[in-house]
Design a protein around this motif. Structure first.
Motif, short mmCIF file in Angstrom:
data_model
loop_
_atom_site.label_atom_id
_atom_site.label_comp_id
_atom_site.label_asym_id
_atom_site.label_seq_id
_atom_site.Cartn_x
_atom_site.Cartn_y
_atom_site.Cartn_z
N GLU A 186 30.16 -12.11 6.30
CA GLU A 186 30.73 -13.41 5.95
C GLU A 186 31.51 -14.00 7.12
OE1 GLU A 186 32.97 -13.49 2.29
OE2 GLU A 186 31.46 -12.27 1.29
N LYS A 187 32.20 -13.15 7.87
CA LYS A 187 33.01 -13.62 9.00
C LYS A 187 32.15 -14.10 10.17
CE LYS A 187 37.55 -12.91 9.21
NZ LYS A 187 38.50 -13.98 9.36
N ILE A 188 31.04 -13.41 10.44
CA ILE A 188 30.27 -13.71 11.66
C ILE A 188 29.02 -14.55 11.44
CG2 ILE A 188 31.11 -11.59 12.74
CD1 ILE A 188 28.17 -10.54 12.45
N GLU A 189 28.61 -14.72 10.19
CA GLU A 189 27.33 -15.37 9.92
C GLU A 189 27.22 -16.76 10.54
OE1 GLU A 189 24.19 -15.52 6.29
OE2 GLU A 189 26.31 -15.56 5.75
N GLU A 190 28.23 -17.57 10.40
CA GLU A 190 28.17 -18.93 10.93
C GLU A 190 28.00 -18.92 12.46
OE1 GLU A 190 30.76 -23.05 11.11
OE2 GLU A 190 31.39 -21.49 9.73
N ALA A 191 28.73 -18.05 13.13
CA ALA A 191 28.63 -17.97 14.59
C ALA A 191 27.24 -17.51 15.02
CB ALA A 191 29.69 -17.02 15.14
N VAL A 192 26.67 -16.55 14.30
CA VAL A 192 25.33 -16.07 14.64
C VAL A 192 24.30 -17.18 14.46
CG1 VAL A 192 23.51 -14.42 14.02
CG2 VAL A 192 25.89 -13.65 14.19
N TYR A 193 24.42 -17.92 13.35
CA TYR A 193 23.49 -19.03 13.15
C TYR A 193 23.62 -20.09 14.24
CZ TYR A 193 21.35 -17.63 8.77
OH TYR A 193 20.62 -16.97 7.81
N LEU A 194 24.82 -20.34 14.70
CA LEU A 194 24.99 -21.30 15.80
C LEU A 194 24.29 -20.82 17.07
CD1 LEU A 194 28.72 -22.37 15.30
CD2 LEU A 194 26.66 -23.75 14.90
N ILE A 195 24.36 -19.51 17.33
CA ILE A 195 23.66 -18.95 18.49
C ILE A 195 22.15 -19.10 18.30
CG2 ILE A 195 23.11 -16.83 19.75
CD1 ILE A 195 26.02 -15.91 19.05
N ILE A 196 21.66 -18.74 17.12
CA ILE A 196 20.22 -18.83 16.85
C ILE A 196 19.73 -20.26 16.97
CG2 ILE A 196 18.48 -18.59 15.03
CD1 ILE A 196 20.10 -16.09 14.09
N GLN A 197 20.51 -21.21 16.51
CA GLN A 197 20.09 -22.60 16.54
C GLN A 197 20.29 -23.25 17.91
OE1 GLN A 197 22.39 -24.00 13.25
NE2 GLN A 197 20.97 -23.16 11.75
N GLY A 198 20.76 -22.49 18.88
CA GLY A 198 20.96 -23.01 20.23
C GLY A 198 19.70 -22.96 21.06
N GLU A 199 18.56 -22.99 20.41
CA GLU A 199 17.28 -22.82 21.10
C GLU A 199 17.06 -23.83 22.22
OE1 GLU A 199 13.83 -24.12 18.44
OE2 GLU A 199 15.46 -23.91 17.00
N LYS A 200 17.54 -25.03 22.05
CA LYS A 200 17.34 -26.05 23.09
C LYS A 200 18.15 -25.72 24.34
CE LYS A 200 16.21 -29.65 19.85
NZ LYS A 200 16.76 -30.60 18.93
N LEU A 201 19.22 -24.96 24.18
CA LEU A 201 20.06 -24.61 25.33
C LEU A 201 19.47 -23.49 26.16
CD1 LEU A 201 23.55 -24.64 23.54
CD2 LEU A 201 22.56 -26.41 25.00
N VAL A 202 18.72 -22.59 25.54
CA VAL A 202 18.22 -21.43 26.28
C VAL A 202 16.71 -21.41 26.48
CG1 VAL A 202 20.17 -19.95 25.67
CG2 VAL A 202 18.17 -20.00 24.18
N GLY A 203 16.00 -22.34 25.85
CA GLY A 203 14.56 -22.43 26.07
C GLY A 203 13.71 -21.45 25.30
N PHE A 204 14.25 -20.84 24.26
CA PHE A 204 13.49 -19.94 23.39
C PHE A 204 13.55 -20.46 21.97
CE2 PHE A 204 14.86 -17.26 26.93
CZ PHE A 204 13.66 -16.70 27.32
N SER A 205 12.59 -20.09 21.15
CA SER A 205 12.59 -20.54 19.76
C SER A 205 13.69 -19.82 18.98
CB SER A 205 11.23 -20.26 19.11
OG SER A 205 11.08 -18.87 18.86
N SER A 206 14.07 -20.40 17.86
CA SER A 206 15.09 -19.77 17.03
C SER A 206 14.64 -18.40 16.55
CB SER A 206 15.47 -20.67 15.85
OG SER A 206 14.33 -20.98 15.07
N THR A 207 13.35 -18.23 16.29
CA THR A 207 12.83 -16.93 15.88
C THR A 207 12.97 -15.91 17.00
OG1 THR A 207 11.27 -18.00 14.38
CG2 THR A 207 10.80 -15.72 14.99
N GLU A 208 12.64 -16.33 18.22
CA GLU A 208 12.79 -15.42 19.37
C GLU A 208 14.25 -15.02 19.56
OE1 GLU A 208 9.31 -16.66 22.48
OE2 GLU A 208 10.86 -18.16 22.08
#
Length: 65
Positions: A19-41
């Motif tokens: 519960e504490k980290i889920e939002e932060a992890v989703y923000l990282i996953i959704q940062g696909e445009k910043l790192v050039g990889f898909s959210s799944t990758e």
């Protein structure tokens, strides 16, 4: 984020941690445009890094006992 009171047990602590980290992890996953990889990758890479960390921690724990 306010956490619900938990009883100290493995399952409750894991749930509270998630519960504490889920939002932060989703923000990282959704940062696909910043790192050039898909959210799944990105999600798979996070899982792979987490798996490596858990394996290393378990080896360290076995070595110290």
């Amino acid at each position: 984020m306010e956490l619900r009171p938990i009883i100290i047990s493995h399952a409750d602590r894991l749930s509270a941690c998630r519960e504490k980290i889920e939002e932060a992890v989703y923000l990282i996953i959704q940062g696909e445009k910043l790192v050039g990889f898909s959210s799944t990758e990105i999600a798979m890479a996070i899982a792979d890094v987490a798996d490596d960390y858990i394996l290393a921690a378990s080896r360290k724990r076995v070595a110290t006992h």
